[in-house]
Design a protein around this motif. Structure first.
Motif, short mmCIF file in Angstrom:
data_model
loop_
_atom_site.label_atom_id
_atom_site.label_comp_id
_atom_site.label_asym_id
_atom_site.label_seq_id
_atom_site.Cartn_x
_atom_site.Cartn_y
_atom_site.Cartn_z
N THR A 1 0.04 -12.31 9.76
CA THR A 1 -0.57 -11.21 9.03
C THR A 1 0.26 -9.94 9.23
O THR A 1 1.13 -9.89 10.09
CB THR A 1 -2.01 -10.95 9.51
N LYS A 2 -0.06 -8.95 8.42
CA LYS A 2 0.58 -7.65 8.56
C LYS A 2 -0.46 -6.58 8.28
O LYS A 2 -1.49 -6.84 7.65
CB LYS A 2 1.76 -7.51 7.59
N THR A 3 -0.20 -5.38 8.75
CA THR A 3 -1.08 -4.25 8.50
C THR A 3 -0.54 -3.47 7.32
O THR A 3 0.61 -3.02 7.34
CB THR A 3 -1.19 -3.35 9.73
N MET A 4 -1.35 -3.34 6.29
CA MET A 4 -0.96 -2.57 5.10
C MET A 4 -1.59 -1.19 5.21
O MET A 4 -2.79 -1.07 5.38
CB MET A 4 -1.42 -3.29 3.84
N ASP A 5 -0.77 -0.15 5.13
CA ASP A 5 -1.24 1.23 5.27
C ASP A 5 -1.27 1.89 3.90
O ASP A 5 -0.23 2.07 3.26
CB ASP A 5 -0.33 1.99 6.21
N PHE A 6 -2.47 2.24 3.44
CA PHE A 6 -2.65 2.88 2.14
C PHE A 6 -2.92 4.38 2.26
O PHE A 6 -3.31 5.01 1.30
CB PHE A 6 -3.79 2.20 1.38
N GLY A 7 -2.73 4.94 3.44
CA GLY A 7 -2.97 6.35 3.64
C GLY A 7 -4.41 6.64 4.00
O GLY A 7 -4.70 7.10 5.09
N LEU A 8 -5.34 6.37 3.10
CA LEU A 8 -6.76 6.60 3.36
C LEU A 8 -7.40 5.48 4.16
O LEU A 8 -8.45 5.67 4.76
CB LEU A 8 -7.52 6.77 2.04
N PHE A 9 -6.78 4.32 4.16
CA PHE A 9 -7.30 3.18 4.91
C PHE A 9 -6.17 2.21 5.21
O PHE A 9 -5.11 2.25 4.58
CB PHE A 9 -8.44 2.48 4.15
N THR A 10 -6.38 1.38 6.20
CA THR A 10 -5.43 0.31 6.51
C THR A 10 -6.15 -1.03 6.34
O THR A 10 -7.38 -1.10 6.40
CB THR A 10 -4.89 0.42 7.95
N GLU B 1 -5.68 -5.33 7.31
CA GLU B 1 -4.98 -6.47 7.91
C GLU B 1 -5.02 -7.59 6.88
O GLU B 1 -6.09 -8.07 6.51
CB GLU B 1 -5.67 -6.89 9.21
N ALA B 2 -3.85 -7.99 6.40
CA ALA B 2 -3.78 -8.93 5.28
C ALA B 2 -2.74 -10.01 5.55
O ALA B 2 -1.86 -9.83 6.40
CB ALA B 2 -3.41 -8.17 4.00
N PRO B 3 -2.81 -11.11 4.83
CA PRO B 3 -1.78 -12.14 4.96
C PRO B 3 -0.40 -11.56 4.66
O PRO B 3 -0.25 -10.63 3.86
CB PRO B 3 -2.17 -13.18 3.90
N TYR B 4 0.60 -12.11 5.31
CA TYR B 4 1.96 -11.58 5.23
C TYR B 4 2.52 -11.58 3.80
O TYR B 4 3.31 -10.72 3.45
CB TYR B 4 2.88 -12.40 6.16
N LYS B 5 2.11 -12.51 2.97
CA LYS B 5 2.66 -12.62 1.61
C LYS B 5 2.09 -11.59 0.64
O LYS B 5 2.65 -11.39 -0.43
CB LYS B 5 2.41 -14.02 1.06
N TRP B 6 0.97 -10.95 0.96
CA TRP B 6 0.41 -9.95 0.06
C TRP B 6 1.32 -8.73 -0.01
O TRP B 6 1.88 -8.31 1.00
CB TRP B 6 -0.97 -9.52 0.54
N GLN B 7 1.45 -8.15 -1.19
CA GLN B 7 2.34 -7.01 -1.40
C GLN B 7 1.59 -5.83 -2.00
O GLN B 7 0.76 -5.99 -2.90
CB GLN B 7 3.49 -7.40 -2.35
N GLN B 8 1.91 -4.64 -1.54
CA GLN B 8 1.31 -3.42 -2.06
C GLN B 8 1.96 -3.06 -3.38
O GLN B 8 3.18 -3.10 -3.51
CB GLN B 8 1.49 -2.28 -1.06
N VAL B 9 1.14 -2.72 -4.39
CA VAL B 9 1.62 -2.31 -5.70
C VAL B 9 1.13 -0.89 -5.95
O VAL B 9 -0.07 -0.64 -5.96
CB VAL B 9 1.10 -3.25 -6.81
N LYS B 10 2.05 0.04 -6.12
CA LYS B 10 1.67 1.43 -6.34
C LYS B 10 1.19 1.62 -7.78
O LYS B 10 1.75 1.06 -8.71
CB LYS B 10 2.83 2.36 -6.04
N GLN B 11 0.13 2.41 -7.92
CA GLN B 11 -0.46 2.72 -9.21
C GLN B 11 -0.56 4.24 -9.34
O GLN B 11 -0.59 4.94 -8.33
CB GLN B 11 -1.86 2.11 -9.33
#
Length: 77
Positions: free
Chosen positions: A26-35, A37-47
């Motif tokens: 897993t990895k920690t995804m940081d979105f600024g307002l919240f973090t 913990e998600a599977p490693y293959k998930w990717q952040q997509v900026k909108q």
């Protein structure tokens, strides 16, 4: 006999430690307002949002999770 018991305890502990390893990293995804913990293959997509904080998470090639956080966003019940 004590040596056999000690060796079997060490063997059992080693098997438990190796066997309990999580197979999916897993990895920690940081979105600024919240973090998240998600599977490693998930990717952040900026909108781009106009009056709220929006974003997306690409789960795989077919599925994407979207979020919208702001004063005028719909509430989650």
């Amino acid at each position: 006999m004590k040596q056999f018991i000690k060796l079997s305890q060490i063997s059992a502990l080693t098997i438990l430690v190796v066997g309990c390893k999580d197979p999916s990293p897993t990895k920690t995804m940081d979105f600024g307002l919240f973090t998240l913990e998600a599977p490693y293959k998930w990717q952040q997509v900026k909108q781009n949002g106009i009056d709220s904080y929006v974003g997306a998470i690409a789960v795989d090639k077919r599925d994407t999770l979207y979020f919208d956080m702001g004063m005028y966003s719909n509430t989650v019940i």
